[in-house]
Design a protein around this motif. Structure first.
Motif, PDB file in Angstrom:
ATOM      1  N   UNK A  79       0.823  -1.222   0.000  1.00 27.73           N
ATOM      2  CA  UNK A  79       0.000   0.000   0.000  1.00 27.73           C
ATOM      3  C   UNK A  79       0.854   1.269   0.000  1.00 27.73           C
ATOM      4  N   UNK A  80       1.614   1.447  -1.072  1.00 23.72           N
ATOM      5  CA  UNK A  80       2.522   2.577  -1.203  1.00 23.72           C
ATOM      6  C   UNK A  80       2.288   3.227  -2.567  1.00 23.72           C
ATOM      7  N   UNK A  81       2.727   4.479  -2.691  1.00 25.55           N
ATOM      8  CA  UNK A  81       2.585   5.194  -3.952  1.00 25.55           C
ATOM      9  C   UNK A  81       3.774   6.128  -4.128  1.00 25.55           C
ATOM     10  N   UNK A  95       3.613   6.336   2.124  1.00 26.25           N
ATOM     11  CA  UNK A  95       3.163   5.103   2.757  1.00 26.25           C
ATOM     12  C   UNK A  95       1.641   5.052   2.747  1.00 26.25           C
ATOM     13  N   UNK A  96       1.074   5.143   1.555  1.00 30.70           N
ATOM     14  CA  UNK A  96      -0.368   5.080   1.337  1.00 30.70           C
ATOM     15  C   UNK A  96      -0.597   4.602  -0.085  1.00 30.70           C
ATOM     16  N   UNK A  97      -1.672   3.882  -0.297  1.00 35.94           N
ATOM     17  CA  UNK A  97      -1.903   3.258  -1.602  1.00 35.94           C
ATOM     18  C   UNK A  97      -2.296   4.275  -2.669  1.00 35.94           C
ATOM     19  N   UNK A  98      -3.042   5.317  -2.279  1.00 35.40           N
ATOM     20  CA  UNK A  98      -3.452   6.346  -3.227  1.00 35.40           C
ATOM     21  C   UNK A  98      -2.493   7.524  -3.130  1.00 35.40           C
ATOM     22  N   UNK A  99      -1.927   7.943  -4.245  1.00 33.63           N
ATOM     23  CA  UNK A  99      -1.032   9.091  -4.230  1.00 33.63           C
ATOM     24  C   UNK A  99      -1.799  10.333  -3.785  1.00 33.63           C
TER      25      UNK A  99
END
Length: 449
Positions: free
Chosen positions: A366-368, A380-384
């Motif tokens: 879940x990274x972008x 450190x998040x799935x959606x930019x």
């Protein structure tokens, strides 16, 4: 078990950092906070560097790293670049600073004005902070107004007006249609807060309403085309076009802070976005690794600095402004940056972003990643994120990011505290591949905690 121990015990290398730990202990006794630069501090202690060559750094314990920090985007040629070293050695024999101007500053200003077509004139100073400060002073002198507007979360150096809402948080940042002006440090006066207007990044409707309400009192609007604190997300072309038209119509000085984004192209970030600011503040890659800052623009906007007819409207000095060492290094750095160099860096940057994105997809992490040109940032998040508020990291997220960065360092990759990375001309696709592998291992470690 502490988060630091989790990282260190989960590392692949088990690097010895005893000498860095010792130096930090010594530093705490004689330097407030243990070291002289806030951004390089990290827990449990910073890593103290001893040497840099090409794309690599070696710390005081002998550990080797690929440098994707490059002194916060400054070292576009990496470390120990031979043409720069030759220039600096030659200037050392002639003198490091004088109480008078040199031919070098004329030569460097000519180079920059030839390179950026809309620059008529240049003024040199010692840092990006100084450059931004003097653009604001010039804007106030030109307009007779005091207020400035800046983007929420925009970082423009250590000058009170532009530090407002640098790191506002959900508890105090107000509504998106009317962001609150939040002091960055204790001691900022109420008058500074009152004179700084905050605009929501890339939010055209809300920004228009805020600017309309303040148009008769605004001296300047300060923008960053690729604001790091706002997620390293490019400014929206429609938003930029609106700001350019609005400021021109109401006699407000539009200032482009290109301290970092000047590395986006051969002629700076403004060329990438197809517009002309009234004043441009730039630094970092300009000095070839030495301290520097500069303001550039059309002559009518540079007029406040003119001292040929008496005291200027904005007196700008500085003992080390345009010092010959920085001028020599800057000329060398810019002369060795062709349009082909920038195209290659752009290609490598796109390769890095696409490789990271594909790796995150394959590993279901879940990274972008965001960014442009030779700069990019891992989230450190799935959606930019799309703006500063989405890019904001709460304390628990900051702790996870700290663990992630320690893990990268254990695997021989140096990045910024926000996990921003940038490229240098000696880098190749092999260095990108090595970085991506280290990111994968570090992310897998973090997800297993």
């Amino acid at each position: 078990m502490s988060s630091t121990k989790i990282v260190l015990n989960g590392s692949s290398n088990g690097r010895n950092l005893s000498r860095s730990m010792e130096l930090f202990g010594r530093g705490q006794r004689v330097i407030t906070g243990g070291n002289a630069r806030l951004p390089v501090f990290q827990r449990p202690h910073p890593i103290y560097m001893a040497k840099g060559t090409g794309v690599h750094l070696v710390d005081v314990d002998g550990n080797r790293y690929i440098d994707f920090l490059n002194n916060f985007t400054t070292l576009i040629h990496g470390h120990g670049y031979p043409p720069l070293l030759d220039r600096l050695r030659g200037q050392l024999d002639l003198g490091v600073s004088f109480g008078g101007p040199t031919e070098l500053e004329v030569e460097f200003a000519e180079l920059l004005c030839d390179r950026v077509p809309y620059f008529d004139q240049i003024r040199f100073m010692n840092s990006g902070t100084e450059a931004v400060m003097y653009t604001i002073k010039a804007a106030r002198a030109l307009t007779g107004r005091q207020r400035i507007a800046k983007l929420e979360g925009g970082f423009h150096g250590s000058y009170d007006p532009v530090e407002v809402s640098l790191d506002s948080a959900p508890a105090n940042w107000g509504s998106l249609s009317a962001p609150s002006g939040i002091p960055y440090s204790t001691g900022i006066s109420e008058s500074v807060l009152a004179e700084t207007v905050i605009l929501p990044f890339n939010e055209l409707r809300a920004s228009r309403e805020i600017l309309e309400a303040n148009k008769d009192r605004l001296a300047a609007v300060v923008i960053d085309l690729l604001p790091q604190r706002a997620g390293l997300i490019p400014i929206d072309p429609c938003y930029l076009a609106f700001l350019r038209e609005f400021t021109a119509r109401h006699g407000i000085v539009l200032i482009s802070d290109e301290v970092m984004s000047f590395r986006l192209s051969y002629r700076g970030g403004i060329t990438c976005f197809g517009f002309e600011a009234d004043l441009c503040a730039f630094a970092k890659i300009l000095g070839g690794g030495l301290p520097i800052g500069a303001v550039g623009g059309p002559s009518r906007f540079m007029l406040p600095f003119d001292s040929t007819n008496g005291k200027p409207l904005v007196p700008q000095a500085g003992t080390f402004s345009a010092n010959p060492m920085s001028m020599a290094a800057g000329i060398g750095a810019m002369q060795c940056l062709s349009e082909q160099h920038f195209q290659r860096l752009d290609d490598l940057g796109e390769y890095a972003r696409s490789s990271l994105t594909e790796m995150f997809r394959q590993q279901r992490l879940p990274y972008s990643v965001t960014g442009m040109g030779s700069m990019f940032r891992i989230h450190l998040r799935s959606e930019a994120p799309k703006d500063y508020r989405e890019a904001y990291a709460a304390p628990e997220q900051q702790e996870r990011m700290g663990m992630f960065i320690w893990a990268l360092q254990e695997r021989g990759v140096i990045v910024s505290p926000s996990c921003q990375l940038c490229l240098s001309t000696p880098m190749s696709a092999d260095h990108i591949d090595e970085m991506v592998a280290s990111v994968r291992e570090s992310a897998q470690m973090l997800e297993a905690v």
